[in-house]
Design a protein around this motif. Structure first.
Motif, PDB file in Angstrom:
ATOM      1  N   GLU A  75     -11.245   6.094  -7.344  1.00  0.00           N
ATOM      2  CA  GLU A  75     -10.262   5.498  -8.265  1.00  0.00           C
ATOM      3  C   GLU A  75      -9.012   5.052  -7.523  1.00  0.00           C
ATOM      4  OE1 GLU A  75      -9.700   8.615 -11.079  1.00  0.00           O
ATOM      5  OE2 GLU A  75     -11.519   8.123 -12.241  1.00  0.00           O
ATOM      6  N   ALA A  76      -8.582   5.839  -6.520  1.00  0.00           N
ATOM      7  CA  ALA A  76      -7.414   5.444  -5.731  1.00  0.00           C
ATOM      8  C   ALA A  76      -7.697   4.158  -4.963  1.00  0.00           C
ATOM      9  CB  ALA A  76      -7.030   6.564  -4.767  1.00  0.00           C
ATOM     10  N   ALA A  77      -8.907   4.032  -4.411  1.00  0.00           N
ATOM     11  CA  ALA A  77      -9.267   2.823  -3.673  1.00  0.00           C
ATOM     12  C   ALA A  77      -9.276   1.608  -4.600  1.00  0.00           C
ATOM     13  CB  ALA A  77     -10.630   3.005  -3.005  1.00  0.00           C
ATOM     14  N   GLU A  78      -9.834   1.782  -5.791  1.00  0.00           N
ATOM     15  CA  GLU A  78      -9.852   0.675  -6.746  1.00  0.00           C
ATOM     16  C   GLU A  78      -8.444   0.262  -7.166  1.00  0.00           C
ATOM     17  OE1 GLU A  78     -12.448  -1.340  -8.649  1.00  0.00           O
ATOM     18  OE2 GLU A  78     -12.746  -1.018  -6.508  1.00  0.00           O
ATOM     19  N   ARG A  79      -7.574   1.255  -7.341  1.00  0.00           N
ATOM     20  CA  ARG A  79      -6.186   0.940  -7.711  1.00  0.00           C
ATOM     21  C   ARG A  79      -5.500   0.108  -6.621  1.00  0.00           C
ATOM     22  NH1 ARG A  79      -4.912   5.668  -8.580  1.00  0.00           N
ATOM     23  NH2 ARG A  79      -3.794   6.187  -6.673  1.00  0.00           N
ATOM     24  N   LEU A  80      -5.721   0.498  -5.373  1.00  0.00           N
ATOM     25  CA  LEU A  80      -5.135  -0.253  -4.263  1.00  0.00           C
ATOM     26  C   LEU A  80      -5.744  -1.648  -4.166  1.00  0.00           C
ATOM     27  CD1 LEU A  80      -5.007   2.533  -1.526  1.00  0.00           C
ATOM     28  CD2 LEU A  80      -3.073   1.568  -2.776  1.00  0.00           C
ATOM     29  N   ARG A  81      -7.051  -1.731  -4.367  1.00  0.00           N
ATOM     30  CA  ARG A  81      -7.716  -3.037  -4.278  1.00  0.00           C
ATOM     31  C   ARG A  81      -7.173  -4.014  -5.320  1.00  0.00           C
ATOM     32  NH1 ARG A  81     -11.579  -5.812  -6.699  1.00  0.00           N
ATOM     33  NH2 ARG A  81     -12.013  -4.160  -8.206  1.00  0.00           N
ATOM     34  N   ARG A  82      -7.031  -3.539  -6.562  1.00  0.00           N
ATOM     35  CA  ARG A  82      -6.503  -4.406  -7.619  1.00  0.00           C
ATOM     36  C   ARG A  82      -5.048  -4.785  -7.357  1.00  0.00           C
ATOM     37  NH1 ARG A  82      -9.417  -0.652 -11.075  1.00  0.00           N
ATOM     38  NH2 ARG A  82     -11.308  -1.639 -11.906  1.00  0.00           N
ATOM     39  N   MET A  83      -4.287  -3.831  -6.848  1.00  0.00           N
ATOM     40  CA  MET A  83      -2.882  -4.091  -6.561  1.00  0.00           C
ATOM     41  C   MET A  83      -2.743  -5.215  -5.532  1.00  0.00           C
ATOM     42  SD  MET A  83      -0.042  -1.448  -5.039  1.00  0.00           S
ATOM     43  CE  MET A  83      -0.556  -0.206  -6.223  1.00  0.00           C
ATOM     44  N   VAL A  84      -3.537  -5.148  -4.463  1.00  0.00           N
ATOM     45  CA  VAL A  84      -3.478  -6.189  -3.430  1.00  0.00           C
ATOM     46  C   VAL A  84      -3.922  -7.527  -3.991  1.00  0.00           C
ATOM     47  CG1 VAL A  84      -4.443  -6.921  -1.220  1.00  0.00           C
ATOM     48  CG2 VAL A  84      -3.777  -4.541  -1.550  1.00  0.00           C
ATOM     49  N   MET A  85      -4.948  -7.501  -4.799  1.00  0.00           N
ATOM     50  CA  MET A  85      -5.527  -8.732  -5.338  1.00  0.00           C
ATOM     51  C   MET A  85      -4.552  -9.470  -6.264  1.00  0.00           C
ATOM     52  SD  MET A  85      -9.115  -9.029  -7.432  1.00  0.00           S
ATOM     53  CE  MET A  85      -8.513  -7.948  -8.725  1.00  0.00           C
ATOM     54  N   THR A  86      -3.719  -8.724  -6.979  1.00  0.00           N
ATOM     55  CA  THR A  86      -2.837  -9.333  -7.984  1.00  0.00           C
ATOM     56  C   THR A  86      -1.426  -9.591  -7.480  1.00  0.00           C
ATOM     57  OG1 THR A  86      -2.295  -7.122  -8.823  1.00  0.00           O
ATOM     58  CG2 THR A  86      -4.124  -8.299  -9.868  1.00  0.00           C
ATOM     59  N   GLU A 121      -6.777  -5.573  11.363  1.00  0.00           N
ATOM     60  CA  GLU A 121      -6.495  -5.655   9.930  1.00  0.00           C
ATOM     61  C   GLU A 121      -7.110  -4.483   9.163  1.00  0.00           C
ATOM     62  OE1 GLU A 121     -10.326  -8.079  10.515  1.00  0.00           O
ATOM     63  OE2 GLU A 121      -8.554  -7.470  11.648  1.00  0.00           O
ATOM     64  N   GLU A 122      -7.475  -3.420   9.864  1.00  0.00           N
ATOM     65  CA  GLU A 122      -8.143  -2.272   9.261  1.00  0.00           C
ATOM     66  C   GLU A 122      -7.148  -1.131   9.037  1.00  0.00           C
ATOM     67  OE1 GLU A 122     -12.622  -0.949   9.815  1.00  0.00           O
ATOM     68  OE2 GLU A 122     -11.383  -0.332  11.504  1.00  0.00           O
ATOM     69  N   PHE A 123      -7.206  -0.502   7.858  1.00  0.00           N
ATOM     70  CA  PHE A 123      -6.308   0.584   7.486  1.00  0.00           C
ATOM     71  C   PHE A 123      -7.132   1.766   6.993  1.00  0.00           C
ATOM     72  CE2 PHE A 123      -4.081  -3.361   7.087  1.00  0.00           C
ATOM     73  CZ  PHE A 123      -2.785  -3.100   7.476  1.00  0.00           C
ATOM     74  N   VAL A 124      -6.522   2.967   7.048  1.00  0.00           N
ATOM     75  CA  VAL A 124      -7.180   4.185   6.560  1.00  0.00           C
ATOM     76  C   VAL A 124      -6.161   4.995   5.767  1.00  0.00           C
ATOM     77  CG1 VAL A 124      -8.239   6.395   7.198  1.00  0.00           C
ATOM     78  CG2 VAL A 124      -8.852   4.313   8.440  1.00  0.00           C
ATOM     79  N   LEU A 125      -6.612   5.515   4.629  1.00  0.00           N
ATOM     80  CA  LEU A 125      -5.786   6.405   3.816  1.00  0.00           C
ATOM     81  C   LEU A 125      -6.471   7.768   3.748  1.00  0.00           C
ATOM     82  CD1 LEU A 125      -3.408   7.001   1.943  1.00  0.00           C
ATOM     83  CD2 LEU A 125      -4.769   6.076   0.038  1.00  0.00           C
ATOM     84  N   LEU A 126      -5.785   8.814   4.245  1.00  0.00           N
ATOM     85  CA  LEU A 126      -6.279  10.191   4.187  1.00  0.00           C
ATOM     86  C   LEU A 126      -5.708  10.851   2.937  1.00  0.00           C
ATOM     87  CD1 LEU A 126      -7.405  12.913   5.209  1.00  0.00           C
ATOM     88  CD2 LEU A 126      -5.388  13.103   6.684  1.00  0.00           C
ATOM     89  N   LEU A 152       0.819  -1.213   0.000  1.00  0.00           N
ATOM     90  CA  LEU A 152       0.000   0.000   0.000  1.00  0.00           C
ATOM     91  C   LEU A 152       0.853   1.265   0.000  1.00  0.00           C
ATOM     92  CD1 LEU A 152      -2.668  -1.070   2.649  1.00  0.00           C
ATOM     93  CD2 LEU A 152      -2.941  -1.030   0.163  1.00  0.00           C
ATOM     94  N   ALA A 153       1.908   1.272   0.818  1.00  0.00           N
ATOM     95  CA  ALA A 153       2.739   2.478   0.953  1.00  0.00           C
ATOM     96  C   ALA A 153       3.413   2.852  -0.358  1.00  0.00           C
ATOM     97  CB  ALA A 153       3.792   2.272   2.042  1.00  0.00           C
ATOM     98  N   ALA A 154       3.654   1.870  -1.214  1.00  0.00           N
ATOM     99  CA  ALA A 154       4.340   2.145  -2.475  1.00  0.00           C
ATOM    100  C   ALA A 154       3.493   2.986  -3.419  1.00  0.00           C
ATOM    101  CB  ALA A 154       4.713   0.828  -3.163  1.00  0.00           C
ATOM    102  N   ASP A 155       2.191   3.082  -3.151  1.00  0.00           N
ATOM    103  CA  ASP A 155       1.303   3.800  -4.070  1.00  0.00           C
ATOM    104  C   ASP A 155       0.648   5.014  -3.410  1.00  0.00           C
ATOM    105  OD1 ASP A 155       0.165   3.694  -6.810  1.00  0.00           O
ATOM    106  OD2 ASP A 155      -1.748   3.565  -5.735  1.00  0.00           O
ATOM    107  N   VAL A 156       1.232   5.508  -2.329  1.00  0.00           N
ATOM    108  CA  VAL A 156       0.653   6.631  -1.598  1.00  0.00           C
ATOM    109  C   VAL A 156       1.468   7.892  -1.844  1.00  0.00           C
ATOM    110  CG1 VAL A 156       0.167   7.550   0.710  1.00  0.00           C
ATOM    111  CG2 VAL A 156      -0.337   5.169   0.188  1.00  0.00           C
ATOM    112  N   ARG A 157       0.791   9.007  -2.084  1.00  0.00           N
ATOM    113  CA  ARG A 157       1.472  10.286  -2.292  1.00  0.00           C
ATOM    114  C   ARG A 157       2.136  10.747  -0.996  1.00  0.00           C
ATOM    115  NH1 ARG A 157      -3.333  13.971  -4.560  1.00  0.00           N
ATOM    116  NH2 ARG A 157      -4.019  13.442  -2.435  1.00  0.00           N
ATOM    117  N   PRO A 158       3.257  11.474  -1.110  1.00  0.00           N
ATOM    118  CA  PRO A 158       3.949  11.936   0.104  1.00  0.00           C
ATOM    119  C   PRO A 158       3.086  12.801   1.008  1.00  0.00           C
ATOM    120  CG  PRO A 158       5.358  12.206  -1.828  1.00  0.00           C
ATOM    121  CD  PRO A 158       3.990  11.821  -2.334  1.00  0.00           C
ATOM    122  N   GLU A 159       2.152  13.564   0.421  1.00  0.00           N
ATOM    123  CA  GLU A 159       1.353  14.478   1.240  1.00  0.00           C
ATOM    124  C   GLU A 159       0.157  13.796   1.908  1.00  0.00           C
ATOM    125  OE1 GLU A 159      -0.038  15.150  -3.101  1.00  0.00           O
ATOM    126  OE2 GLU A 159       1.797  14.632  -2.014  1.00  0.00           O
TER     127      GLU A 159
END
Length: 518
Positions: free
Chosen positions: A442-453, A426-431, A410-417
């Motif tokens: 769209e960001a949530a979907e990108r993360l979801r697909r990344m984890v799935m694959t 097992e619960e996470f939050v992205l601000l 997840l951290a690899a796809d998060v903006r610095p800000e």
């Protein structure tokens, strides 16, 4: 009676201050007030080079930042036990003339009234409503003026209270411990500033004692021409730069000139001279890097004043410098250590992501900023689907490995800000700052697909995981604080899980059909 009779009557009958409060501040609003007050005081202290005018400016800015109607400065007499009013600022929107007029001729002994209590305890004091306080001699005046809440804090020098600042409001206000704590620190800094300002004034006014100070002072003292020639220095100045005597220092420096001989960064002197010309007659301060005779660097805290004439040299400079090299080194080490400690307190020990405490602090700040600027912010709440099955099947150690690997993904796809945090289990939050509903989804979907694959490697092979996501944005759910925004995201996470997991749920957005469902 005053203008707030009904509120005061209600307070007396119920003995419950909360029932009289007609306007409740949120924690973010209180934090904004605290920050505004702190910044205003720091700005005054940082820009002031003399004592005159500083205290009235501080009273005014603290009142304006915190919406206080009246600010006072009380100082003790020679015995240190009787307080006299020495400065006042009040908002002209309120009729406080009588209250101020009587206060000018009022004194307080240690322990009496709000100023006396602060003097006696040496600690900040808060009064939610002076009408209910048994130790408030000016109660009748306060009632006539419509004043209720009040607080005060001490101004200290080396632990001794040299003054007390008090503030009053027409509102009922519950104590704000964080405000008191920050202003207690500020009181100490005001004391340091007063002490330093008094030192500067004493140096400027003590020309008759100059020679004694010149020879015996533990800090460097010098006079020079503006074009870079030393006129005289004291022994401490010479020693600081590695010279055996003041005469040797003057001779060696003047063979080249001050900029080339003493300054590591010559631009520092150019900037310093510019500021000095802009403020004739005032002390100008700066930290500079000097060059010792052995080539090493000394960091000096420099204070210089423009002289129109000094023993036939016109114009000239008079100044003193303190070697703060060791202090700066210790400050760097301390700052680094504090940064490390602070980072540890803001991080989850297992995943290395930010923890819930840091997320909530940042979320409050970002919501307050977004409300001022009109920007949007969003949160994505997600957790691992069927995580309990991983723990039950493979053990909690493998579950921890899975959490750590997910955090890396997840951290690899998060903006610095933005802020990615482990919220719990097992619960996470992205601000997401400055992000609307569509972009957040769209960001949530990108993360979801990344984890799935991306399967996670474990000692016995690999594990595949999926996540469910709930997305909420301020603009679309009408959230005004962090609790309502997080609640909306949590409800949508629950909806995503109820619809079969491995999907994203967000209001007003066409939801994606998941590639597969475990």
């Amino acid at each position: 009676m005053g203008r707030f009779d009904d509120a005061l009557s209600s307070y007396s009958e119920s003995n419950d201050l909360e029932t009289t409060v007609t306007k409740t501040e949120t924690e973010s609003e209180r934090r904004e007030r605290r920050l505004a007050a702190e910044h205003a005081v720091w700005r005054i202290l940082a820009s002031a080079d003399r004592l005159e005018g500083v205290v009235p400016s501080i009273l005014k800015e603290v009142c304006r930042a915190g919406a206080w109607a009246l600010g006072e400065l009380w100082t003790p007499g020679d015995d240190g036990q009787i307080l006299h009013l020495t400065d006042v600022w009040n908002d002209t929107l309120f009729d406080l003339d009588r209250f101020v007029e009587v206060s000018w001729v009022t004194t307080f002994q240690s322990g009496i009234g709000l100023p006396g209590r602060v003097l006696e305890t040496g600690a900040p004091t808060w009064i939610p409503d002076v009408a209910a306080d048994p130790n408030f001699p000016r109660l009748k005046l306060a009632d006539e003026a419509g004043l209720h809440a009040a607080f005060g804090f001490p101004i200290r020098i080396h632990g001794q209270v040299i003054g007390v600042m008090t503030f009053y409001s027409p509102d009922f206000r519950q104590p704000d411990p964080e405000l008191l704590e920050s202003l207690d620190v500020i009181g100490g800094q005001i004391g340091h500033f007063i002490e330093r300002a008094r030192t500067f004034q004493a140096l400027a006014e003590s020309e008759a004692r100059w020679q004694r100070i010149l020879s015996g002072a533990p800090f460097g003292i010098f006079h020079s021409t503006l074009d870079g020639k030393l006129l005289d220095v004291n022994p401490a100045f010479a020693t600081m730069l590695g010279f055996e005597s003041p005469e040797e220092a003057i001779s060696a420096v003047n063979r080249t000139s001050i900029p080339q001989a003493l300054y590591v960064v010559q631009a520092e002197r150019d900037d310093f001279l510019r500021r000095l010309r802009e403020q004739p007659g005032s002390w100008v301060s700066a930290e500079v890097q000097g060059r010792r005779t052995d080539g090493t660097t000394v960091i000096g805290e420099l204070h210089v004043k423009w002289l129109y004439e000094y023993f036939g040299h016109s114009p000239a400079m008079e100044g003193f410098v303190t070697d703060i090299t060791e202090r700066k080194r210790m400050e760097r080490e301390l700052r680094s250590a504090l940064d490390r400690v602070r980072e540890l307190t803001l991080r989850d020990h297992l995943t290395g992501l930010h923890n819930r405490r840091h997320l909530e602090d940042r979320l409050a700040i970002e919501i307050a900023a977004a409300r001022r600027t009109g920007d949007d912010i969003s949160v994505i709440m997600f957790d691992i689907d069927f995580f309990k099955k991983i723990n039950d099947t493979h053990g909690h150690q493998i579950g921890d490995v899975a959490l750590q690997a997910l955090a890396v993904t997840l951290a690899a796809d998060v903006r610095p800000e933005d802020v990615l945090a482990r919220y719990g289990g097992e619960e996470f939050v992205l601000l997401l700052r400055q992000t609307g509903p569509r972009e957040a989804w769209e960001a949530a979907e990108r993360l979801r697909r990344m984890v799935m694959t991306r399967p996670i490697a474990v000692p016995f092979g690999e594990i595949r995981m999926t996540i469910s996501c709930g997305v909420a944005s301020m603009s679309e759910c009408g959230a005004r604080d962090q609790d309502s925004l997080m609640h909306a995201a949590d409800q949508r996470l629950y909806q995503a899980k109820a619809q079969g997991r491995n999907r994203t749920s967000g209001a007003g957005v066409l939801e994606d059909i998941p590639d597969f469902v475990l």
